[in-house]
Design an enzyme around this catalytic site. Structure first.
Site, short mmCIF file in Angstrom:
data_model
loop_
_atom_site.label_atom_id
_atom_site.label_comp_id
_atom_site.label_asym_id
_atom_site.label_seq_id
_atom_site.Cartn_x
_atom_site.Cartn_y
_atom_site.Cartn_z
N GLU A 173 0.79 -1.13 0.02
CA GLU A 173 -0.01 -0.09 0.19
C GLU A 173 0.75 1.29 -0.13
O GLU A 173 0.75 2.18 0.91
CB GLU A 173 -1.04 0.17 1.17
N HIS A 250 -10.49 -5.71 -2.58
CA HIS A 250 -11.81 -5.53 -1.54
C HIS A 250 -12.62 -4.91 -2.20
O HIS A 250 -12.64 -3.53 -2.50
CB HIS A 250 -11.02 -5.04 -0.36
N ASP A 281 -12.33 -9.77 -1.48
CA ASP A 281 -13.65 -10.27 -0.75
C ASP A 281 -14.58 -9.24 -1.25
O ASP A 281 -14.31 -8.12 -2.01
CB ASP A 281 -13.80 -10.15 0.67
#
Ligand code: G3I
Length: 469
Positions: A173, A250, A281
């Site tokens: 990130e 995500h 997810d």
């Protein structure tokens, strides 16, 4: 250098490991752990595991793994049998591994590696350099000491696990949403060079692991993913060791599907690096509804389709299961149901969608349902340079339908342009067509056909699986 295996095993670790090794559904029953009912039925699941289905395409399906759930034998049973790869959800992060300067704690990470090795799984290391879950002593260092501390951390941890880790999220990130570098102790001390320094240290410590940069919100082509693209391009040009990009994945159904996921993965692949979906997810605003679950299933299938369509996509890792163990409800108020298994370890519709997208049969349902004697078939009566006409026939024998939908994934980038006798939508590689008002009823022994035009380049293969709903 392989790490020394002098750590004593606890009886509980042994039990969990044994349970994971034995609890292959249909083959054995795991010993119940403390608090688990002995007569808990094994969850229904498709005949082949998700990873076995993926292996047929030369890819893997993995999951985040959390040692905090290792005493739950339903959890370890699924973790050990459905997946070919695991990623430590928290156990290899800096605050766990080096909570105080020079004091290393490998216990939790070792349990992940041990579990994986006992179950024939590969391990993704997550993560060496990240602004989050970073102990205060790092943030408190004088700027001039950060590089030494970072390189030492990378050297120690990657060296300790050398030989055990298939791929490392060396840097996690690094970007803001607008594509600028995120401020962190590392960026503040070294500027963007911290990425190259971390990658070089990791390469020296573990020359065989694939070295990756991982981030979220880089699924589609946007400012952040373009910043990642430019970084990887520049690192390659400078000869810095960089092997892969992790696209976390995500997703949330209320924000739409990144329909250019495949195109985005392909542009990274074209730079000469592997790509993977590393933390998939798909959350939704609660409560769950049938429509939301259908959309969620579509998103999961879209991701699989995109990975299958990109040769350098090595696999897809889901970010944990079942829903009750997901990070989502604790972070996004009122959202959840993001994983492939419900709280009782029943595989959800999205599980079947993933299995089908990988070419498998849907998992066993509760019994025969409406339309079980009905089928869909796909034909291409006309094809010309760049275009084609296709016909899909829905037919019933021994059952009937009142309303239907057919969906499939395109593996070679085909695009549907216009349809007749059905309403069709394409999202990414996934197409879903529902009946027109006049042809929803398919009687026993009857059939209806709809058609559409599409475009193709390269090849125009017939979809491997059509899902009739
Ligand atoms: O272990 C402690 C426990 O002792 C304590 O009682 C409890 C109190 O809050 O906290 C526990 O630690 C939590 C840890 O998860 C283990 O459960 C942390 O508070 C919590 O912040 C941490 O959350 C993790 C999160 O990363 C931290 O940023 C999630 O489990 C994990 O799923 C999540 O994973 C990240 C990836 O690493 C990077 N990409 C995004 C993804 C989702 O946020």
């Amino acid at each position: 250098m392989r790490r020394l295996r002098s750590r004593p095993r606890t009886p509980r670790a042994l039990l969990a490991a044994l349970a994971g090794a034995l609890c292959l559904y249909g083959l054995g029953t795991a010993a119940p752990a403390q608090g688990a009912a002995a007569d808990t039925p094994a969850p229904a699941t498709a005949a082949a595991s998700l990873n076995q289905l993926a292996q047929a395409h030369g890819k893997f399906v993995g999951s985040a793994a959390a040692t905090s759930h290792f005493s739950d034998t339903q959890y370890t049973g699924i973790l050990g049998s459905e997946f070919g790869q695991v990623t430590a959800e928290n156990e290899m992060k800096w605050d766990t591994v080096e909570p105080s300067r020079g004091q290393f704690n490998y216990g939790p990470g070792d349990r992940i590696v041990d579990f994986a090795q006992q179950n024939g799984q590969s391990v993704r290391g997550h993560t060496l350099v990240w602004h989050s879950q970073l102990p205060g002593w790092v943030s408190g260092l004088p700027s001039g000491e950060v590089r030494t501390a970072m390189e030492n951390h990378v050297t120690q941890v990657a060296g300790r696990y050398a030989g055990d880790i298939a791929a490392w999220d060396v840097v996690n990130e690094p970007f803001n949403e607008d594509g600028t570098f995120r401020t962190s102790p590392f960026y503040n001390a070294m500027g963007r060079d911290f990425v190259a320094h971390a990658l070089r240290a990791a390469k020296a410590a573990d020359p065989n692991a694939k070295l990756c940069i991982n981030d979220y919100n880089i699924e589609g082509v946007n400012a952040k993913s373009t910043a990642m693209y430019n970084l990887v391009r520049d690192l390659k040009a400078q000869g810095v060791p960089i092997d892969c990009v992790g696209i976390q994945g995500h997703l949330a159904i209320q924000y739409g599907f990144p329909s250019d996921l495949r195109q985005n993965m392909q542009r990274f692949a074209d730079l000469g690096v592997d790509v993977a979906i590393t933390e998939l997810d798909v959350r939704m605003q609660l409560p769950v509804s049938a429509q939301k679950e259908a959309t969620q299933s579509q998103y999961y299938a879209n991701v699989i389709d995109a990975c299958l369509a990109v040769t350098r996509c090595t696999g897809v890792t889901v970010w944990g299961f079942p829903d009750k163990y997901s990070w989502v409800p604790g972070v996004f108020d009122g959202e959840g149901s993001a994983t492939l298994w419900n709280d009782s370890y029943q595989p959800k519709q999205a599980y079947n969608a993933v299995a089908e997208a990988l070419g498998g049969d849907p998992g066993p349902g509760p019994g025969p349902g409406p339309g079980d004697g009905c089928d869909a078939s796909y034909a291409v009566p006309q094809e010309w340079n760049g275009g084609f006409t296709a016909a899909v026939t829905v037919s019933c024998d021994g059952d009937s339908l009142s309303g239907w939908s057919v969906s499939w994934g395109y593996a070679a980038g085909q695009r549907l342009t216009n349809a007749w006798n059905a309403t069709c939508q394409q999202s990414g590689t996934r197409v879903t067509c529902t009946n027109a008002p006049h042809n929803g009823n398919v009687p026993d022994g009857g059939a209806v056909t709809f058609g559409f035009n599409g475009t193709w380049t390269g090849t125009n293969p017939t979809p491997a699986t059509l899902t009739l709903g």
